[in-house]
Structure formats: C-alpha cells, structure tokens
Scaffold this motif. Structure first.
Motif, PDB file in Angstrom:
ATOM      1  N   GLU A  51      12.925  63.846  48.019  1.00 10.73           N
ATOM      2  CA  GLU A  51      13.535  62.689  47.146  1.00 10.73           C
ATOM      3  C   GLU A  51      12.317  61.634  46.841  1.00 10.73           C
ATOM      4  O   GLU A  51      12.485  61.091  45.703  1.00 10.73           O
ATOM      5  CB  GLU A  51      14.449  61.993  47.910  1.00 10.73           C
ATOM      6  N   ILE A  52      11.420  61.380  47.508  1.00  7.76           N
ATOM      7  CA  ILE A  52      10.373  60.427  47.185  1.00  7.76           C
ATOM      8  C   ILE A  52       9.694  60.771  46.137  1.00  7.76           C
ATOM      9  O   ILE A  52       9.230  60.088  45.128  1.00  7.76           O
ATOM     10  CB  ILE A  52       9.285  60.354  48.410  1.00  7.76           C
ATOM     11  N   LYS A  53       9.244  62.236  46.153  1.00  6.58           N
ATOM     12  CA  LYS A  53       8.613  63.102  44.906  1.00  6.58           C
ATOM     13  C   LYS A  53       9.443  62.515  43.700  1.00  6.58           C
ATOM     14  O   LYS A  53       9.024  62.648  42.594  1.00  6.58           O
ATOM     15  CB  LYS A  53       8.571  64.514  45.123  1.00  6.58           C
ATOM     16  N   HIS A  54      10.702  62.795  43.624  1.00 12.79           N
ATOM     17  CA  HIS A  54      11.637  62.676  42.546  1.00 12.79           C
ATOM     18  C   HIS A  54      11.555  60.989  42.093  1.00 12.79           C
ATOM     19  O   HIS A  54      11.053  60.920  40.890  1.00 12.79           O
ATOM     20  CB  HIS A  54      12.971  62.746  43.143  1.00 12.79           C
TER      21      HIS A  54
ATOM     22  N   ARG B  18      -5.185  48.404  48.582  1.00 12.68           N
ATOM     23  CA  ARG B  18      -4.182  47.689  48.952  1.00 12.68           C
ATOM     24  C   ARG B  18      -3.040  48.511  49.821  1.00 12.68           C
ATOM     25  O   ARG B  18      -2.766  49.883  49.433  1.00 12.68           O
ATOM     26  CB  ARG B  18      -3.284  47.172  47.603  1.00 12.68           C
ATOM     27  N   ALA B  19      -2.645  48.210  51.050  1.00 16.47           N
ATOM     28  CA  ALA B  19      -1.807  48.733  52.085  1.00 16.47           C
ATOM     29  C   ALA B  19      -0.474  48.098  51.762  1.00 16.47           C
ATOM     30  O   ALA B  19      -0.476  46.968  52.226  1.00 16.47           O
ATOM     31  CB  ALA B  19      -2.546  48.892  53.406  1.00 16.47           C
ATOM     32  N   VAL B  20       0.520  48.838  51.611  1.00 19.04           N
ATOM     33  CA  VAL B  20       1.725  48.431  51.581  1.00 19.04           C
ATOM     34  C   VAL B  20       2.656  49.112  52.971  1.00 19.04           C
ATOM     35  O   VAL B  20       2.757  50.384  52.640  1.00 19.04           O
ATOM     36  CB  VAL B  20       2.728  48.736  50.061  1.00 19.04           C
ATOM     37  N   VAL B  21       2.988  48.413  53.705  1.00 19.23           N
ATOM     38  CA  VAL B  21       3.522  48.982  55.107  1.00 19.23           C
ATOM     39  C   VAL B  21       4.837  48.595  55.202  1.00 19.23           C
ATOM     40  O   VAL B  21       5.387  47.445  55.338  1.00 19.23           O
ATOM     41  CB  VAL B  21       2.779  48.647  56.294  1.00 19.23           C
ATOM     42  N   GLY B  22       5.808  49.731  54.886  1.00 20.21           N
ATOM     43  CA  GLY B  22       7.198  49.490  55.074  1.00 20.21           C
ATOM     44  C   GLY B  22       7.770  48.887  53.985  1.00 20.21           C
ATOM     45  O   GLY B  22       7.311  48.492  52.991  1.00 20.21           O
ATOM     46  N   PRO B  23       9.134  48.474  53.914  1.00 12.09           N
ATOM     47  CA  PRO B  23      10.092  49.289  55.141  1.00 12.09           C
ATOM     48  C   PRO B  23      10.533  50.545  54.422  1.00 12.09           C
ATOM     49  O   PRO B  23      10.332  50.965  53.214  1.00 12.09           O
ATOM     50  CB  PRO B  23      11.151  48.215  54.963  1.00 12.09           C
ATOM     51  N   PRO B  24      11.353  51.420  55.447  1.00  9.42           N
ATOM     52  CA  PRO B  24      11.360  52.728  54.923  1.00  9.42           C
ATOM     53  C   PRO B  24      12.688  52.718  53.845  1.00  9.42           C
ATOM     54  O   PRO B  24      13.449  51.699  53.967  1.00  9.42           O
ATOM     55  CB  PRO B  24      12.079  53.178  56.025  1.00  9.42           C
ATOM     56  N   PRO B  25      12.521  53.397  52.785  1.00 10.42           N
ATOM     57  CA  PRO B  25      13.244  53.223  51.744  1.00 10.42           C
ATOM     58  C   PRO B  25      14.802  53.709  51.991  1.00 10.42           C
ATOM     59  O   PRO B  25      15.326  54.599  51.285  1.00 10.42           O
ATOM     60  CB  PRO B  25      12.818  53.648  50.650  1.00 10.42           C
TER      61      PRO B  25
ATOM     62  N   GLY C 230      18.765  52.856  52.060  1.00 10.10           N
ATOM     63  CA  GLY C 230      19.810  51.738  51.475  1.00 10.10           C
ATOM     64  C   GLY C 230      19.160  51.103  50.410  1.00 10.10           C
ATOM     65  O   GLY C 230      18.146  51.570  49.662  1.00 10.10           O
ATOM     66  N   VAL C 231      20.060  50.069  49.566  1.00  6.24           N
ATOM     67  CA  VAL C 231      19.699  49.598  48.329  1.00  6.24           C
ATOM     68  C   VAL C 231      18.547  48.650  48.489  1.00  6.24           C
ATOM     69  O   VAL C 231      17.673  49.004  47.804  1.00  6.24           O
ATOM     70  CB  VAL C 231      21.037  48.771  48.063  1.00  6.24           C
ATOM     71  N   ARG C 232      18.418  47.642  49.299  1.00 11.80           N
ATOM     72  CA  ARG C 232      17.280  46.632  49.220  1.00 11.80           C
ATOM     73  C   ARG C 232      16.060  47.352  49.597  1.00 11.80           C
ATOM     74  O   ARG C 232      15.010  47.142  48.701  1.00 11.80           O
ATOM     75  CB  ARG C 232      17.826  45.678  50.361  1.00 11.80           C
ATOM     76  N   HIS C 233      16.189  48.354  50.481  1.00 13.85           N
ATOM     77  CA  HIS C 233      14.792  48.780  50.984  1.00 13.85           C
ATOM     78  C   HIS C 233      14.331  49.951  49.865  1.00 13.85           C
ATOM     79  O   HIS C 233      13.031  49.584  49.629  1.00 13.85           O
ATOM     80  CB  HIS C 233      14.971  49.521  52.159  1.00 13.85           C
ATOM     81  N   THR C 234      15.217  50.474  49.125  1.00 10.86           N
ATOM     82  CA  THR C 234      14.695  51.240  48.120  1.00 10.86           C
ATOM     83  C   THR C 234      14.153  50.432  46.918  1.00 10.86           C
ATOM     84  O   THR C 234      13.105  50.654  46.189  1.00 10.86           O
ATOM     85  CB  THR C 234      15.695  52.266  47.676  1.00 10.86           C
ATOM     86  N   ASP C 235      14.914  49.181  46.542  1.00 14.77           N
ATOM     87  CA  ASP C 235      14.622  48.333  45.492  1.00 14.77           C
ATOM     88  C   ASP C 235      13.134  47.967  45.949  1.00 14.77           C
ATOM     89  O   ASP C 235      12.125  47.777  44.844  1.00 14.77           O
ATOM     90  CB  ASP C 235      15.468  46.908  45.608  1.00 14.77           C
ATOM     91  N   MET C 236      12.855  47.249  47.188  1.00 16.40           N
ATOM     92  CA  MET C 236      11.648  46.999  47.664  1.00 16.40           C
ATOM     93  C   MET C 236      10.514  48.197  47.573  1.00 16.40           C
ATOM     94  O   MET C 236       9.258  47.656  46.889  1.00 16.40           O
ATOM     95  CB  MET C 236      11.555  46.580  49.017  1.00 16.40           C
ATOM     96  N   PHE C 237      10.724  49.410  47.759  1.00 12.98           N
ATOM     97  CA  PHE C 237       9.828  50.295  47.504  1.00 12.98           C
ATOM     98  C   PHE C 237       9.491  50.618  46.221  1.00 12.98           C
ATOM     99  O   PHE C 237       8.158  50.599  45.791  1.00 12.98           O
ATOM    100  CB  PHE C 237      10.484  51.695  47.871  1.00 12.98           C
TER     101      PHE C 237
ATOM    102  N   VAL D 285      16.512  58.844  52.063  1.00  9.11           N
ATOM    103  CA  VAL D 285      15.929  57.740  51.377  1.00  9.11           C
ATOM    104  C   VAL D 285      16.221  57.618  49.850  1.00  9.11           C
ATOM    105  O   VAL D 285      16.639  58.768  49.386  1.00  9.11           O
ATOM    106  CB  VAL D 285      14.301  57.911  51.828  1.00  9.11           C
ATOM    107  N   GLY D 286      15.939  56.859  49.385  1.00 10.34           N
ATOM    108  CA  GLY D 286      16.264  56.561  47.934  1.00 10.34           C
ATOM    109  C   GLY D 286      17.796  56.268  47.907  1.00 10.34           C
ATOM    110  O   GLY D 286      18.320  56.316  48.649  1.00 10.34           O
TER     111      GLY D 286
END
Lengths: 488, 438
Positions: free
Chosen positions: A219-222, A295-302, A304-311, A459-460
């Motif tokens: 899913e991440i690859k997608h 640059r390191a972006v650590v978390g959050p695990p994607p 749900g909606v908000r976390h995937t948005d953030m990713f 995820v996603g």
C-alpha cells in the motif's frame, strides 16, 4: 415479528461464563496490589518478545540476505516458527549452535565455522549477524570475529567471492529491549554499515516502514507510485513474506523480494527519510540526518485519515510534488465509508494493544470513527508512547487508561472491571476476547490464528477501509441477530 | 544424493539404504554451526513436556523472549510467567527477582500446587543458583517449586530438554501421594500429548480392554494425577524419545514395568493392543476389538490405498516418530524414500529401516539445504514434517502434511482413517495440478 432490543450496555463481567486455562472453575479476584505490572517482578503473558526477532525480521527484508544468530538453537527455531506461522512462508535463518563448550570458550569457533558453512551452501549477498543474550554475556567480540570470518572466507573462496558477501553486525542483547528495539537497531546498523558515502543525488525518498505486514508495504508503494515518487524501502519484506508459488528449478530457494544491497548504499543520496514508525526505524532515519544531512521525518504511522494526510503532506514537502487527485478520491472513499458506518461505531468502547506505533495509529483511527478508547497498551515500554496517546485523545476528549510496557494479565484484569465493546490487537488477545465475550479485530504483526491478514493493509486510505470493514463486521457478527443484519 | 562437505562435520549422518545390510545414520552429536538446522534448545524440549501439566505455574527465568515463544506449545497457548530479566539483572544477578516473582505468582494464583522454574541461557551464564532458590521457595511457600535448568546452550537439541523434564517430573512430582486403592487394571501413558484428540482415541481402546489410564505424561497430567501415577500396573511408552527415559526412571524408582506401544497405523495399533492385553490376560477382548475394527475400517482403507499406493513420501519428524510412523505410510502402500529426524536415536532409525524403500535415504538432523535438495530434485508426492518445513515444501510445489497434526486424531483405528484421509486431501488438492500446469 418483534425484534428484541440488544442491550445497549453490553454484557457486564459478572454475567459472563468464565472459561479459561484456569486453575479453578471460578473467577478468582486477584490480589489488587499485585495486578499492576509496575508493582511486581513477575511478568504474566507478555506482549513483547526480545530483540533478536526484530533484527531477523529486518535482515530478511534485504535481498538474498540470511540472518546469522550468534546464540543457542532455540533463539532461531522459535523465531523461524513464529515467522512461518504469521506469514505462511519459509524463513531461512542460520545459527551458531551454541553448546556447553561455547559457554566456556566463547563463540569464536562457532562463528567462523558457521559463516563459512552458510556461505558455501547459500551464497547469500548479505549476512546479518544477530547477537543474543548468551553471546553478549560471554562477551563475544563480534567486530573482530567478523574480520576473522572475512579473512577465512577470502582464503578459502578467493577475494572476489568473499567480497560479494556483505556482513552487517546488529547488536541485540535480548535483555536490553524488545523486538521493536531490535528492528530499530537493525535499521541503524544497516545504514551505518552500508550507506557510507554520499555521491550523486538520486531524487529518491527513503522509507523505513517498521514491522508492518507485506500488504502494508504494498500500500505504501502504491501511494508513492501515485505521487510519482521514486523510493528506497528499507526493509522491503513485501515479496519476502508474501511470495508466489512458482516452483524454482534450482536450489537454494530465495524469495524474489527484499531491498537490494546497492539500494541501501544509495540511501545516503536521497532527498530525505521517512520512518513511518518512530520506535521501529527512527534510529536509522536520525542517523542519516546526522551523518548526511538528509531530512528525517519520523512518524506518525499512516493509519487512519489524519495520519495518512500527514504522511502524504510530508512526502509532498520532501519532494515538492502535490497530492494528486487520485489520492484525494481514495481519501474521499474512506470518508464516505465512515459516513456509511458511523452509526455502528459511534461511542463504542474499545481497547487497543500491541507494539507502540501500530497502537498509536489505530488509536487515532478509532477516535476518528467516534469510538472511545478505554484502554491502550504498548507491550514495549517507551518514553514517548504515553505522550503520543495523550496528544490524540485530548483532541477527542477521551481519557483512556494507558499501559506502557505492561503485560496482558494486567490488561485483562483491567478490562474485566470496565465495559468494552471491542478489542483491537494481535492473536495473543484471543483468550481475553473470548473470556470477555467481545470481538477481537486482529491488527499488528503477530496475527497467526487467521489467514490473509498479512496480505491486507491497514495503512493508507485503502487500508483504513479494510480495517473499518473489519471493525464493523466484527461488531455485527457479535451483537446483531441475523434478521437485523439483513436490514442494513 | 550427495551433499557439500562440512567443516568439522560428524561422519555418516546421512546414509542410503542399499541391499540388506543395515546401515544407520550416526546421531546424537551436536549440530555444526551455520547449516540452518531445525533443532531447537533444551528449553524448547522442557516446555514440550511440561507445558500441559495442570495445577501448576510456569515461570521462565530469563529475558522476556523465551517466555513469549514458550507460551505456545504444539499450537496451544498456555499461561506463562517470566522474570523478564533486564540489563540491571544481568549485571547484578536476578536471584532476588526470581524469589520475588515466585512469591508474587503464588499470591496471584493461590491454588497452584507447584511451580516450574525454567532457567534459560542468562540464568545459566550468570550462575543463578536455581536449585537452591527453589528449595528455599518450597520451604517458604509450602508449594513444590521445581527447578528446570534448561539453558539453551546446555544440550545438542530439544531432546536433552525432554530428558531433563522427565527427570524433574519423577524427582519432584511422581509418587508424592498414595492412592486410595491399589490400581490393578491401570496404566500410565508416557510420551502422549493429546494432540487433536489422540488421547481420547487411545483411552477408548484401552477402556474396551478393561484397562483404565491413571495418568498421561503429559497430555493429561496434573499435580494430583502425577502424585498417584506410581500406582499403575504398567507404563505404556508411546513416544520413545519423550517417554523412554521417564519409563526407565519410574521402573527404577517404583518398579513399574514398561511396554513400548504405538497407536499410529492399523497393524501397529493391533499389535499394541495385543501386547497390552497379554499383560493383563485379556487376549480375547483384544481379538474382538481388532476384528470389529477390521470390518469397520478396512473398506475405507482399501479405497484410500488405491489412491495412495506407490506414491513416494519423505518424512521428517522430531524424535522417535520416524521409527513408529514409517510403517504407517507403508501400510497405505506408499514408498518411504527419505526418512529423517531432528534428534533421532539409533533404535528409531533401526525401527524405520525395514520400511524405507531400497535406495531411500535415512538422515539425522537434516539441514534445510538437504531438505531443499530432496524437494527440488526428487519431487516426492508428499512431504511430512513440522511447520518450518511446511511452507518450504509448498514453494517447491510438493504436497505436505504437518505433524503433530491439526484438527483430528491420528491414533487408533479411526485415527488411522483420519491420517490416510489427510494424506489423500493433501495429495489430491487441485492446487498442485494448477501449479504444474504452466
């Protein structure tokens, strides 16, 4: 026909039939002073295992790599058994076969001999040397052992063949942390050993996914593909733990997948690193930031909606690419699904347990569904976990009991005294769910009592749809008579 | 089949059956490092035997991982306790933590009658005085606290753990209470773990003979039943590797005679029943049971035999099953072309020898490489083994049945039909045709 109303309160514990491994037939009130894990020395039904598992998981995520465990045979056999049960795939892991003489004389002989025996049979491209409690206590000096093993390989097989086998040392004394920490250390060990030099920029993004399932990696690859982003995924277990049945004509069997060694070396040239799970891979991302200024972006695990948005937002910032229409549609579909089902999920009380990062992700998602987390447990103790949960639940005005590094005994005893409609966690929660007579939605790494969970993402946005369907269907299966489910 | 040479390898671990002279693989030696063995550690073996014992607590003195894995034994989940040693404990010693843990465990679960304390690698290396602490704890709590020193490096395989566990059972629990009456027509079953209902099947047959089972080591054992197990007239050893040393120890301590039995396969079950019947003077009853079973089971078996005859099978078991099971495959008309065990003994291979086809291979402690070579080059019609070999066999398109089995009993006459049907299911699955049709 009159349909009998389902009690809105759920079933209280005293109404339940108690049926468990028990020492007696009746429920025994446990000594309340000893129920909290912090008050006792004994751990009962742990929700974490030890470091080497994480390191072996990571190593298997590299193309043609075999972990070599410097320890006793059980350390390998148990882990192979665990991986086989979860993923229904073979897992080749070599072992130094510590015996009594090793405890006295040290593991030097076992290591040198073992590496040689492994190489002449399997010709791996990489060996991940995983230490254990035993080797760390007897004080095996692995750095010099590896040097000696390389020398021995060069003498016997020639310089060229010996150089083709990379060796990465992952120091994982079992007593110093859980499998989560083991993966974290492996992420750092691999980039430290292999990504040594910055050459030409490659315009890629490094992704360290953490201990997610093959379905999650796909899913991440997608998401990355739709965004049009090239990436290096360290450790890409998608085509290692979910492989096609196409009988090979030759031995040994190697799965097709895994991150190529050359790609790991290339990680120094990327635009930045996204570690999806802060506890699982955060060390690797921060190392690359310190060493090469990525640059390191650590978390959050994607999840749900908000976390995937953030990713997606983070990816967008790293690469300068906008979030495309297609993903906005995917987001919309998840939201539509949430609108279709909120009357089932609203105000339901849930308990979540597992590894810290997946628990944080799932907690955010259940809050988005209008469910109330009443108990949240991370099996691995973490400095940041309580704060991460606090940040989420404050937003939704909930106050769950947070267990940090506790065990499933305390979790169970707590749930017996509070109302809960649903448990989210791995297969170790089956006994608790059965005793409380509430459904268990399986999520996380250690799901071995049902099939197909490793193939499906959580995820996603699309993963959210799968997870939501699971949650709602579990509630319906448990609480609704058949004639009512026909009227949905 | 030839395999690459190993550094420091023991001789003749692999041998091919050719002609009538019996040549058996050398066994019992420790595994060479780096070869991807299926063997495990003594802790694994100890858990294998002790996990099902009821009325007890199981406390693992080591890092939390050992307890986490040891929670599941033969796909069943048990309550597990651990001292979860951390860095501090390793440096300063975990003895006080262990004492505290035992005390707390017994306060939380007051009706436990005994506690098994497993000492893992860390306990072994830091020199924890397990026996001493357990003695003190026994005195302080009034409950039997049993030390099981099963450090992972303390043996060649899980087999050493089996022996260790058998030893502590006899030393600490067996014969601790005296039964109300001397039990004349009773037996103990040694090395039977009630996988998927096997025990029910065996008990039913024995009951028909008029013999009842006092205690099953350890499929149906509790502190109570272990306490009066010494009163049994006879010990039946079902699995030689796990039950053999137990039987010896009980003969020595209580004078209980032992009899080797095997309830896998029609002929083996019949022979075992006859042997037990002879001991108790119930020959007539045995013949009746066998005749009745024959009329019931034989038609079904004949049908299955037609499907399975001539198919080539590879076997890879844990310990002594290789000796007792090979005949069962032969009974179905199958050809055993490869037979191995993770930690077999000479007598197991000797028992398997007559049932291995000419040109077939016997080997001890097979490496994954050897298994792969067999699967890939010999393309057997069936491979039998544990979960770790299962998915490897599938990758080579080879049908597989898992042992210990899932779902249904394999023991006894009815169990043998289950056994044969499971094989036929595995072999006949359309998936294999689809795999090879490309």
């Amino acid at each position: 026909m009159q349909v009998k109303e389902i009690p809105a309160e759920g079933i209280t514990y005293d109404q339940l039939k108690i049926e468990k491994i028990p020492l007696s037939d009746e429920y025994i009130e446990r000594d309340p002073s000893l129920v909290p894990a912090a008050n006792r020395a004994v751990v009962i039904n742990p929700c974490r295992t030890c470091m080497p598992l994480g390191a072996m998981f990571a190593t298997l995520g590299v193309h043609k790599a075999i972990p070599f465990v410097q320890g006793a045979q059980g350390c390998t056999t148990y882990v192979r058994y665990t991986f086989c049960r979860i993923f229904k795939e073979p897992a080749a892991i070599a072992n130094a076969s510590f015996h009594e003489d090793t405890a006295v004389f040290g593991g030097w002989k076992n290591f040198i001999q073992g590496i040689r025996n492994l190489v002449v049979r399997y010709w791996p491209e990489l060996i991940g040397v995983v230490t254990t409690c035993a080797s760390e206590i007897i004080g095996d000096d692995m750095v010099s052992y590896i040097k000696a093993a390389k020398k021995k390989l060069a003498e016997e097989l020639g310089e060229e063949k010996a150089a083709a086998v990379k060796i990465v040392l992952i120091s994982t004394p079992s007593f110093a942390g859980s499998h989560v920490v083991g993966y974290d250390r492996a992420a750092r060990a691999f980039v430290e050993t292999l990504a040594v030099e910055k050459t030409a920029p490659n315009n890629k993004v490094n992704i360290i996914p953490g201990m997610l399932n093959p379905g999650d990696i796909r899913e991440i690859k997608h998401l990355l593909k739709v965004m049009g982003i090239d990436s290096i995924i360290l450790f890409d277990i998608a085509d290692v733990f979910d492989t096609p049945l196409r009988p090979p004509a030759t031995i040994p069997y190697y799965p097709k997948g895994g991150t190529p060694v050359a790609d790991i070396a290339d990680m120094a040239n990327s635009l930045g690193t996204v570690a999806l799970c802060p506890h699982e891979g955060g060390l690797g991302a921060r190392y690359l930031e310190r060493k090469f200024g990525l640059r390191a972006v650590v978390g959050p695990p994607p999840v749900g909606v908000r976390h995937t948005d953030m990713f997606l937002q983070n990816l967008s910032e790293l690469t300068g690419r906008p979030v495309p229409e297609e993903l906005l549609d995917e987001r919309g579909r998840l939201l539509d699904f949430m609108a279709d089902t909120f009357h089932h999920t609203m105000m339901k009380k849930v308990a979540v347990f597992g590894d810290p990062d997946i628990v944080v992700g799932v907690t955010r998602f259940v809050c988005e569904l209008g469910m109330e987390p009443v108990a949240v447990l991370s099996g691995t103790p973490s400095k940041t976990f309580p704060q991460e949960i606090e940040n989420i639940v404050r937003e939704y005005n909930f106050a769950p009991q947070v267990f940090n590094g506790s065990d499933l005994f305390e979790f169970e005893e707590y749930l017996k005294k509070t109302r809960v409609d649903l448990i989210l966690g791995n297969s170790k929660g089956v006994d608790i769910a059965r005793e409380l007579e509430v459904p268990l939605v399986r999520v996380g790494l250690f799901v071995y009592d049902r099939v197909g969970y490793q193939k499906r993402p959580v995820v996603g946005y699309r993963g959210g749809e799968f997870l939501l369907a699971d949650i709602v269907n579990s509630l319906l299966d448990y609480k609704y008579p058949d004639d009512r489910t026909q009227q949905l | 089949m030839r395999y690459p040479a190993e550094n420091g390898c023991q001789a003749a671990r692999v041998c091919t059956k050719a002609g009538r002279a019996m040549r058996l693989p050398a066994c019992g030696s420790p595994t060479v490092p780096g070869v991807i063995t299926s063997r495990a550690c003594p802790y694994y073996g100890a858990r294998w035997l002790l996990a099902p014992v009821k009325e007890t607590l199981h406390l693992v003195h080591g890092p939390v991982g050992c307890a986490y894995y040891g929670q599941t034994v033969r796909r069943k989940s048990y309550r597990i306790l651990s001292t979860a040693l951390d860095e501090k404990d390793v440096v300063f010693g975990g003895d006080t933590k262990l004492v505290r843990a035992v005390r707390e465990a017994l306060r939380l679960f007051p009706d436990a009658r005994a506690v098994f304390v497993y000492g893992c690698c860390v306990a072994g290396l830091t020199g924890a005085d397990l026996a001493g602490i357990c003695r003190l704890a026994t005195r302080a709590t009034g409950r039997t606290v049993v030390p099981v020193s099963c450090a992972g490096f303390g043996g060649a395989s899980q087999g050493d753990g089996h022996d260790l566990a058998a030893d502590v059972l006899v030393r600490f629990l067996v014969g601790r209470t005296s039964p109300a009456a001397p039990a004349s027509y009773t037996v103990n079953l040694l090395g039977e773990f009630d996988v998927a209902g096997d025990l029910q099947e065996i008990k039913m047959l024995l009951n028909q003979l008029g013999v009842s089972v006092l205690c099953t080591f350890t499929g149906e054992a509790s502190v109570t039943s272990l306490g009066y197990a010494h009163a049994a007239a006879l010990n039946l050893v079902h699995c030689q590797r796990t039950g053999g040393s137990l039987a010896e120890a009980m003969t020595k301590a209580f004078g209980t005679p032992a009899l080797k039995v095997n309830f896998f396969g029609f002929a083996a079950t019949a022979a075992s029943l006859r042997a037990v019947a002879a001991h108790f003077g119930r020959e007539e009853a045995a013949e009746q049971i066998i005749r009745a079973a024959e009329t019931r089971v034989e038609p079904v078996l004949a049908e299955l035999r037609r499907h399975l005859a001539g198919r080539r099978v590879g076997l890879y078991f844990g310990g002594s099953r290789v000796g007792s099971m090979a005949a069962a495959y032969r009974e179905l008309g199958m050809e055993v072309v490869w037979a191995g065990a993770q930690f077999g003994q000479q007598e197991d291979y000797a028992a398997a020898w007559p049932d291995v086809a000419d040109g077939g291979v016997l080997l001890d402690d097979a490496r994954q490489f050897e298994i792969e070579k067999f699967l890939c080059q010999a393309q057997p019609d069936l491979f039998v083994g544990g979960v770790r070999e299962r998915f490897l066999a599938y990758k080579y398109g080879v049908p597989f049945t898992v042992f210990p089995q899932e779902g249904k009993p394999y023991a006894g006459f009815t169990g043998f039909i289950n056994f044969a049907q499971d094989i036929w299911r595995a072999v006949a699955s359309p998936v294999w045709r689809l795999v090879h049709s490309q």
